[in-house]
Design an enzyme around this catalytic site. Structure first.
Site, PDB file in Angstrom:
ATOM      1  N   ARG A  64       0.661  -0.787   0.544  1.00  0.00           N
ATOM      2  CA  ARG A  64      -0.529   0.003   0.431  1.00  0.00           C
ATOM      3  C   ARG A  64       0.974   0.518  -0.238  1.00  0.00           C
ATOM      4  O   ARG A  64       1.662   1.868   1.177  1.00  0.00           O
ATOM      5  CB  ARG A  64      -1.276  -0.115   1.104  1.00  0.00           C
ATOM      6  CG  ARG A  64      -2.049  -1.060   1.008  1.00  0.00           C
ATOM      7  CD  ARG A  64      -2.869  -1.015   2.503  1.00  0.00           C
ATOM      8  NE  ARG A  64      -3.780  -2.012   2.519  1.00  0.00           N
ATOM      9  CZ  ARG A  64      -4.573  -2.259   3.203  1.00  0.00           C
ATOM     10  NH1 ARG A  64      -4.811  -0.986   4.729  1.00  0.00           N
ATOM     11  NH2 ARG A  64      -6.042  -2.400   3.384  1.00  0.00           N
ATOM     12  N   ASP A  66       1.744   5.174   0.324  1.00  0.00           N
ATOM     13  CA  ASP A  66       0.723   6.394   0.939  1.00  0.00           C
ATOM     14  C   ASP A  66       0.843   7.483  -0.117  1.00  0.00           C
ATOM     15  O   ASP A  66       0.905   7.151  -1.002  1.00  0.00           O
ATOM     16  CB  ASP A  66       1.720   6.969   1.624  1.00  0.00           C
ATOM     17  CG  ASP A  66       2.360   6.182   2.702  1.00  0.00           C
ATOM     18  OD1 ASP A  66       1.414   5.448   3.530  1.00  0.00           O
ATOM     19  OD2 ASP A  66       3.354   6.938   3.644  1.00  0.00           O
ATOM     20  N   ARG A 220      10.171   6.996   3.747  1.00  0.00           N
ATOM     21  CA  ARG A 220      10.774   8.291   3.404  1.00  0.00           C
ATOM     22  C   ARG A 220      11.278   9.196   4.654  1.00  0.00           C
ATOM     23  O   ARG A 220      12.014   9.964   4.592  1.00  0.00           O
ATOM     24  CB  ARG A 220       8.657   9.265   3.316  1.00  0.00           C
ATOM     25  CG  ARG A 220       8.796   9.361   1.581  1.00  0.00           C
ATOM     26  CD  ARG A 220       7.130   9.248   2.002  1.00  0.00           C
ATOM     27  NE  ARG A 220       7.008  10.161   1.934  1.00  0.00           N
ATOM     28  CZ  ARG A 220       5.460  11.064   2.510  1.00  0.00           C
ATOM     29  NH1 ARG A 220       4.987   9.458   2.309  1.00  0.00           N
ATOM     30  NH2 ARG A 220       4.979  12.440   3.047  1.00  0.00           N
TER      31      ARG A 220
END
Length: 276
Positions: A64, A66, A220
């Site tokens: 998944r 973001d 990230r």
């Protein structure tokens, strides 16, 4: 007299699973997974498939992403209803999805996998690439897909810091706090590294990382932490200290979503067979 009643109970053979390789520009979407009152990649993909197949579908993705994160090779699996869906050619799939999907989402390959295959649980590894434009002049052609940092970075120091991440560790320091509550946070990073390249005539610094799986915002946050090292605000060994703390507050900032691309997924050899 022979007993034939049991013949009625013989289960039908299970049908193979269809697997789609999907690419998308995530700028306009609230992530991959469907959310109420939000435009998502999975929502657009499901609507296109349901329109084409004229039935409801259930989708499972390899990972998944973001909001704002892009993908070149997201894999999505779907059970088939009958043999007629297996007879659809790759060319027909691609033409139909090109007509039904938004311009920023594309199915670029279709595969068959054994019954019960899961794009998520059968994945052996996932690879992400994060791109940074670390220079004073504004990137133009690559700008939608890079973090324009404006200041030069020391990629040698960043690579030295990234080496602390390789192996199996608790990556709680690099995970969004709310998503780690009551959940395991150990992951295995198989490789990571930095390289400079020229894309569309513009220089970028690319950080590539491969692991068995990733936590929410993990890549990230790793990038934001490595940039602190690349700016010489921290020493490379600090990355190892952050890892050992198991505390999100110990790490650097979360890098912007626009620079991140879900680049690849690895499955066991021979598990996926291209639809012809």
């Amino acid at each position: 007299m022979s007993n034939v009643a049991g013949l009625d109970c013989v289960p039908a053979p299970k049908l193979p699973t269809l697997v789609f390789r999907v690419a998308y520009d995530g700028a306009a979407y609230a992530g991959f997974a469907e959310q109420r009152d939000q435009t998502t990649v999975a929502g657009e993909l499901r609507r296109a498939l349901e329109t084409f197949l004229r039935r409801e579908v259930d989708l499972t993705c390899a990972g998944r992403t973001d909001a704002g994160v892009h993908a070149l090779s997201q894999y999505v699996s779907m059970s088939v209803a009958d043999e007629s869906e297996l007879a659809i050619t790759q060319r027909r799939w691609l033409r139909a999805m090109d007509a039904l999907l938004p311009r920023d989402i594309s199915i670029n390959a279709v595969f068959e996998a054994p019954a019960g295959f899961s794009a998520r649980f059968d994945a052996r590894s996932r690879t992400y690439i994060y791109r940074i434009a670390d220079r004073s002049d504004r990137p133009v052609l690559t700008r939608p897909h890079v973090w324009w940092h404006r200041m030069p970075l020391d990629e040698g120091a960043m690579a030295e810091g990234a080496a602390y991440l390789i192996g199996e560790h608790d990556f709680k320091s690099f995970c969004k706090v709310a998503s780690a509550i009551g959940k395991p946070t150990c992951r295995n990073v198989m490789s990571c590294g930095l390289a400079r390249s020229n894309e569309l005539g513009e220089d970028v610094l690319a950080f590539t990382i491969t692991g068995n799986a990733f936590l929410h915002s993990m890549v990230r946050t790793i990038v934001g932490t490595l940039v602190e090292v690349g700016m010489h605000r921290r020493e490379p060994a600090w990355v190892g200290e952050v890892l050992a703390r198991c505390d999100r507050a110990a790490a650097g900032p979360t890098a912007p979503a626009c620079g991140l691309v879900f680049a690849d997924v690895a499955y066991d050899e021979g598990l996926l067979k291209s639809v012809v």
